[in-house]
Scaffold this motif. Structure first.
Motif, PDB file in Angstrom:
ATOM      1  N   ASP A 176       0.655  -1.465   0.032  1.00  0.00           N
ATOM      2  CA  ASP A 176       0.260   0.032  -0.152  1.00  0.00           C
ATOM      3  C   ASP A 176       1.071   1.459   0.084  1.00  0.00           C
ATOM      4  N   GLU A 177       0.496   2.337   0.264  1.00  0.00           N
ATOM      5  CA  GLU A 177       0.962   3.903   0.009  1.00  0.00           C
ATOM      6  C   GLU A 177       2.273   3.710   1.449  1.00  0.00           C
ATOM      7  N   SER A 178       1.917   2.845   2.165  1.00  0.00           N
ATOM      8  CA  SER A 178       2.712   3.405   3.314  1.00  0.00           C
ATOM      9  C   SER A 178       3.656   2.302   2.965  1.00  0.00           C
ATOM     10  N   GLY A 179       4.064   1.663   2.499  1.00  0.00           N
ATOM     11  CA  GLY A 179       5.141   0.491   1.742  1.00  0.00           C
ATOM     12  C   GLY A 179       4.767  -0.565   2.202  1.00  0.00           C
ATOM     13  N   VAL A 180       4.166  -0.474   3.191  1.00  0.00           N
ATOM     14  CA  VAL A 180       3.619  -2.427   3.334  1.00  0.00           C
ATOM     15  C   VAL A 180       3.114  -3.826   2.919  1.00  0.00           C
ATOM     16  N   GLU A 181       3.839  -4.891   2.513  1.00  0.00           N
ATOM     17  CA  GLU A 181       3.541  -5.609   1.263  1.00  0.00           C
ATOM     18  C   GLU A 181       2.855  -6.273   2.399  1.00  0.00           C
ATOM     19  N   TYR A 182       1.850  -7.254   1.148  1.00  0.00           N
ATOM     20  CA  TYR A 182       1.010  -7.789   1.424  1.00  0.00           C
ATOM     21  C   TYR A 182       1.288  -8.749   0.680  1.00  0.00           C
ATOM     22  N   ALA A 183       0.484 -10.463   0.965  1.00  0.00           N
ATOM     23  CA  ALA A 183       0.764 -11.407   0.570  1.00  0.00           C
ATOM     24  C   ALA A 183      -0.357 -10.757  -0.935  1.00  0.00           C
ATOM     25  N   ASP A 184      -0.411 -11.563  -2.291  1.00  0.00           N
ATOM     26  CA  ASP A 184      -1.462 -11.043  -3.513  1.00  0.00           C
ATOM     27  C   ASP A 184      -2.837 -11.532  -2.820  1.00  0.00           C
ATOM     28  N   GLY A 185      -2.460 -12.628  -2.388  1.00  0.00           N
ATOM     29  CA  GLY A 185      -4.357 -12.618  -1.808  1.00  0.00           C
ATOM     30  C   GLY A 185      -5.049 -11.869  -1.404  1.00  0.00           C
ATOM     31  N   LEU A 186      -4.210 -11.132   0.184  1.00  0.00           N
ATOM     32  CA  LEU A 186      -5.317 -10.601   0.725  1.00  0.00           C
ATOM     33  C   LEU A 186      -5.396  -8.970  -0.107  1.00  0.00           C
ATOM     34  N   GLU A 187      -4.801  -8.786  -0.871  1.00  0.00           N
ATOM     35  CA  GLU A 187      -5.749  -7.532  -1.728  1.00  0.00           C
ATOM     36  C   GLU A 187      -6.523  -8.679  -2.279  1.00  0.00           C
ATOM     37  N   THR A 188      -6.305  -9.515  -3.339  1.00  0.00           N
ATOM     38  CA  THR A 188      -7.532  -9.956  -3.336  1.00  0.00           C
ATOM     39  C   THR A 188      -8.987  -9.505  -3.096  1.00  0.00           C
ATOM     40  N   ILE A 189      -8.826 -10.166  -2.163  1.00  0.00           N
ATOM     41  CA  ILE A 189     -10.195 -10.873  -1.050  1.00  0.00           C
ATOM     42  C   ILE A 189      -9.960  -8.908  -0.362  1.00  0.00           C
ATOM     43  N   ASN A 190      -9.565  -7.656  -0.098  1.00  0.00           N
ATOM     44  CA  ASN A 190      -9.483  -7.048   0.499  1.00  0.00           C
ATOM     45  C   ASN A 190      -9.815  -6.444   1.537  1.00  0.00           C
ATOM     46  N   VAL A 191      -8.750  -7.774   1.976  1.00  0.00           N
ATOM     47  CA  VAL A 191      -7.762  -7.007   3.603  1.00  0.00           C
ATOM     48  C   VAL A 191      -7.575  -6.142   4.238  1.00  0.00           C
ATOM     49  N   PRO A 192      -6.595  -5.517   2.996  1.00  0.00           N
ATOM     50  CA  PRO A 192      -5.812  -4.259   3.674  1.00  0.00           C
ATOM     51  C   PRO A 192      -7.143  -2.810   3.853  1.00  0.00           C
ATOM     52  N   GLN A 193      -7.402  -2.924   3.453  1.00  0.00           N
ATOM     53  CA  GLN A 193      -8.832  -1.821   2.852  1.00  0.00           C
ATOM     54  C   GLN A 193     -10.270  -2.440   3.923  1.00  0.00           C
ATOM     55  N   ALA A 194      -9.974  -3.605   4.938  1.00  0.00           N
ATOM     56  CA  ALA A 194     -11.021  -4.171   5.720  1.00  0.00           C
ATOM     57  C   ALA A 194     -10.564  -3.792   7.280  1.00  0.00           C
ATOM     58  N   TRP A 195      -9.235  -3.820   6.928  1.00  0.00           N
ATOM     59  CA  TRP A 195      -8.690  -3.354   8.325  1.00  0.00           C
ATOM     60  C   TRP A 195      -8.648  -2.509   8.955  1.00  0.00           C
ATOM     61  N   GLU A 196      -7.987  -1.184   7.644  1.00  0.00           N
ATOM     62  CA  GLU A 196      -7.860   0.450   7.566  1.00  0.00           C
ATOM     63  C   GLU A 196      -9.591   0.742   8.098  1.00  0.00           C
ATOM     64  N   GLU A 197     -10.838  -0.094   7.392  1.00  0.00           N
ATOM     65  CA  GLU A 197     -11.948   1.098   7.933  1.00  0.00           C
ATOM     66  C   GLU A 197     -12.773   0.988   8.908  1.00  0.00           C
ATOM     67  N   PHE A 198     -12.124  -1.189   8.878  1.00  0.00           N
ATOM     68  CA  PHE A 198     -13.129  -1.039  10.622  1.00  0.00           C
ATOM     69  C   PHE A 198     -12.324  -1.115  11.977  1.00  0.00           C
ATOM     70  N   ASP A 199     -10.725  -0.898  11.574  1.00  0.00           N
ATOM     71  CA  ASP A 199     -10.002  -1.272  12.997  1.00  0.00           C
ATOM     72  C   ASP A 199     -10.384  -2.287  13.355  1.00  0.00           C
ATOM     73  N   THR A 200      -9.870  -3.731  12.619  1.00  0.00           N
ATOM     74  CA  THR A 200      -9.775  -5.201  13.460  1.00  0.00           C
ATOM     75  C   THR A 200      -8.598  -5.814  12.440  1.00  0.00           C
ATOM     76  N   ARG A 201      -8.153  -6.619  13.272  1.00  0.00           N
ATOM     77  CA  ARG A 201      -7.164  -7.822  12.682  1.00  0.00           C
ATOM     78  C   ARG A 201      -7.722  -8.918  13.483  1.00  0.00           C
ATOM     79  N   GLY A 202      -8.934  -8.943  13.887  1.00  0.00           N
ATOM     80  CA  GLY A 202      -9.771 -10.455  14.049  1.00  0.00           C
ATOM     81  C   GLY A 202      -9.515 -10.402  16.196  1.00  0.00           C
ATOM     82  N   GLU A 203      -9.485  -9.172  16.443  1.00  0.00           N
ATOM     83  CA  GLU A 203      -8.689  -8.949  18.084  1.00  0.00           C
ATOM     84  C   GLU A 203     -10.581  -9.845  18.363  1.00  0.00           C
TER      85      GLU A 203
END
Length: 770
Positions: A176-203
């Motif tokens: 993403d723009e901050s330079g953090v790399e994600y496995a390609d599959g996470l990008e495909t299913i919109n995981v980074p966007q979900a983390w950012e908008e909903f402020d959750t990583r599964g806690e």
């Protein structure tokens, strides 16, 4: 076990019959014919003699044809009638009720095993009403199990297979723009966007992975719970193959490799090793799977991930999946790797979430299983009445080709299979549960996954055997399971209006629930996934600033902007004085210049200025300036609200003073000079005139004239007015001193003046007399 003989059956049978009748009459007369059951009903079986555990004349249940000619020791699963959910009173615990029902149902089989040589009751299950039994075919006939009271089916405890999948070259990681790399599959299913908008990583969510084990020492994994279901169970986590470590990493792995690999890295990861015979391919038993699912429910699983299965349809899995759902756990399983027209259990159970495998180009890989299932043909009488006449497997698809994940020993590998697509969905379920305040039901989660999945434009809208409903979209799935209002805003400095990065923002709901986020480099924050139609308080805290709060009402499904202005928690009092006249400068300016801009001071009185709302987390340049003076700067730290500083400012003009004698125009050395300005303030120079009678004086160039008074021994003190002295100018002035009028030894100028006045007065009187 057979009972010992006590005599001739022909003699004892009538006597036994009479005794039984007598006993029944006595019990009936005492009101104790029936024994109460867990649900308040009655059970005659509790008073029936052990003979009722023996097989009846005719089989009452189906038996697996494969068992007809079984030899040696055979391990079988014996099925009993399951308890329908709608028969459980709402006031009772569903799991406890099912456990009680299973125990009662299986009593007949336990008694039969106790009394029959070659039959061993291994254990019973409640997750589906079944038990596993070992039969020595040389001592007992396995077919007799089908005649035991309450048994509805008997089949072999078949092996289940989990394939490690083929190794592939990994696709490139995205960033993403901050330079953090994600496995390609996470990008495909919109995981980074979900983390950012909903402020959750599964806690707060628990994922139980049932697989081949896990390497808990891998740097990208944190295992919170473990159980080994093998015959020689290991107390500490171990992976018998590597498959389970890879799958677990896709669910909840971190980013130690430099690439974020897990969908829900903050979820609680619990692993059960149930496919542990991994000499060629990892195999387990049906009974172990049932035991694992029961254990997963005991761990309060929100989702159970199973990347394995049997070809065809496994009736025992129907109730296992349904009962897991009733306990609040979503069952996610692979559809299989045999291509179109096939599927595996438990993935093909209607109430499970079956997952197929997509490629990096959003197509479906050839090996991904899928089929349209005719319910009656596939499941016969085992299918629940509320199932549709037919349905499609898979339900959804997720990345399953070249998926990067951890393997034992701290390494990584890229593998393919619906086994790798399944944990993407399991992790997404964890995020969905984590992002919402309410406990979502499995039905809500499954419906959201299906309704928000998408397909490429040229694919059919209806579910099909390749995509199912489509590729999952984590962000949209989370959005679909709640009233996700949002609060956005910008935090700025109260004085400079500069955005404040890395400020902590707490969004507090009416019930005290707190969602915490941090502002980005632009000072903005955005918290999605809030419950609407209530008031929220946004509390902003940052080092060096006063904590600030703003409150607003947030309607349902709307975005509300709440901007927050934060004031620094420091203050500086600056006294600005004239370095020459030792008086405050009232028309000066004093300000602090820092990384966020300039904080100006306000004049109080007598040259005192106060700089307010200054953040105390950095050093500043204190800048003071005034017309006619040279600018002053110094580096300071504002540490609290009681900081003080004094700045003496030096004028920016020059006055060249020459002192000379009246008679001979000779320079007068060592004359002292005093300057007086219009407001009466005076300044005596520290230096004296030099041998040329000159003295250069620095003074404010404020455009005013100065009275220049020179004094020297044996001369009359004299004052003259200078021309106006402008900023950065040099003006010249000459002061001429005269010698005393009566230079009488022992008398000074003052005495001479008095004498002259007396003489003048005397002369006036003489003139009048004349």
């Amino acid at each position: 076990m057979s009972r010992p003989s006590t005599g001739s059956p022909s003699v004892w049978r009538p006597v036994g019959t009479v005794l039984v009748l007598v006993l029944l009459v006595v019990l009936a007369s005492s009101g104790a014919v029936a024994v109460g059951t867990a649900d308040g009903g009655s059970s005659a079986s509790a008073l029936v003699s052990p003979e009722s555990a023996h097989p009846t004349e005719e089989p009452r249940s189906a038996i697996d044809p494969a068992l007809e000619n079984a030899t040696g020791e055979v391990r079988v699963v014996v099925q009993f009638e399951d308890l329908e959910s709608d028969t459980i009173p709402a006031s009772e615990d569903a799991i406890e009720h099912r456990q009680s029902h299973a125990n009662e149902s299986q009593e007949s089989l336990e008694r039969y095993a106790d009394e029959t040589a070659g039959v061993t009751f291994e254990r019973g299950f409640w997750i589906t009403n079944a038990a596993v039994v070992t039969v020595d075919s040389d001592s007992a006939d396995v077919r007799e199990l089908a005649r035991v009271d309450a048994v509805t089916g008997v089949h072999a405890d078949n092996a289940v297979v989990a394939s490690s999948g083929a190794a592939d070259g990994a696709t490139a990681a995205a960033s993403d723009e901050s330079g953090v790399e994600y496995a390609d599959g996470l990008e495909t299913i919109n995981v980074p966007q979900a983390w950012e908008e909903f402020d959750t990583r599964g806690e707060g969510a628990t994922v139980v992975v049932l697989d081949s084990g896990v390497d808990a020492d891998h740097p990208d994994l944190e295992v919170d719970g473990w159980k080994d279901f093998s015959d020689a169970a290991a107390a500490d986590p171990i992976d018998y193959d590597g498959h389970g470590t890879h799958v677990s990493g896709i669910v909840a792995g971190g980013d130690e490799s430099g690439t974020q690999i897990g969908v829900a890295p903050e979820a609680e990861l619990v692993h059960g090793a149930i496919v542990t015979d991994c000499e060629n391919e990892c195999r387990g038993r049906e009974s172990t799977v049932l035991e694992g699912v029961e254990w997963a429910i005991e761990q309060d699983a929100d989702v159970v991930s199973m990347s394995f299965g049997w070809k065809g349809y496994r009736p025992s899995m129907i109730r296992a999946v349904e009962n897991a759902n009733d306990a609040g756990a979503v069952v996610v399983a692979g559809s299989g790797n045999e291509g179109e027209g096939t599927s595996i259990s438990p993935g093909n159970v209607y109430d499970a979430v079956a997952v197929g495998a997509s490629t990096g180009s959003d197509s479906i890989v050839d090996f991904s299983s899928g089929e349209e299932i005719a319910t009656d043909d596939a499941w016969d009488r085992h299918a629940p009445d509320d199932w549709p006449a037919s349905y499609v497997v898979p339900d959804v698809v997720a990345p399953g080709v070249g998926v990067k994940g951890p393997v034992p020993g701290g390494d990584y590998a890229s593998r393919s299979g619906t086994s790798k697509a399944t944990p993407h969905v399991a992790g997404t379920v964890a995020l969905m549960q984590s992002a919402t305040e309410d406990d979502l039901t499995p039905d809500e989660i499954q419906r959201a996954l299906r309704e928000t999945a998408w397909k490429p434009d040229d694919e059919p809208d209806d579910p099909d055997t390749r995509y199912g409903h489509g590729i999952i979209d984590t962000r949209e799935a989370i959005d679909a399971v709640g009233d996700h209002s949002s609060v956005e805003g910008t935090v700025t400095d109260a004085v400079t209006d500069e955005p404040l990065a890395e400020a902590t923002v707490e969004i507090v709901a009416e019930d005290g629930t707190v969602a915490e986020i941090e502002t980005d480099e632009d000072g903005t924050f955005d918290r999605f996934g809030l419950e609407g139609d209530e008031e929220y308080t946004v509390v902003v805290a940052k080092e060096g600033y006063e904590t600030t709060a703003e409150t607003a009402f947030v309607p349902a499904d709307e975005r509300v902007t709440i901007d927050v202005v934060a004031a620094g928690d420091g203050e500086l009092e600056v006294t600005v004085r004239d370095a020459h006249f030792d008086a405050g400068i009232e028309d000066a300016s004093a300000a602090l210049n820092g990384s966020r801009g300039v904080y100006p001071g306000n004049h109080l009185e007598n040259g005192t200025y106060v700089v307010s709302d200054v953040p105390t987390d950095e050093y500043y340049t204190l800048e003071t300036n005034a017309d006619g003076y040279g600018d002053e700067t110094r580096r300071i730290a504002v540490e609290d609200d009681a900081a003080t500083r004094t700045v003496a400012m030096t004028g920016d003009a020059t006055l060249a003073v020459t002192v000379e004698s009246e008679e001979a125009d000779d320079p007068i050395e060592n004359a002292s000079v005093v300057l007086e300005r219009g407001d009466g303030e005076s300044y005596e120079t520290a230096n004296l005139t030099d041998e040329t009678g000159q003295l250069t004086i620095t003074l404010p160039g404020t455009g005013e004239s100065y009275t220049v008074e020179a004094t020297a021994p044996e001369f009359v003190t004299t004052a003259v007015e200078s021309d106006p002295v402008e900023s950065e100018a040099t003006e010249a002035v000459t002061v001429v001193l005269s010698e005393p009028l009566l230079p009488v030894p022992g008398f000074g100028p003052a005495v001479a003046v008095v004498a002259l006045l007396a003489f003048a007065l005397l002369a006036t009187r003489i003139d009048r007399r004349a």
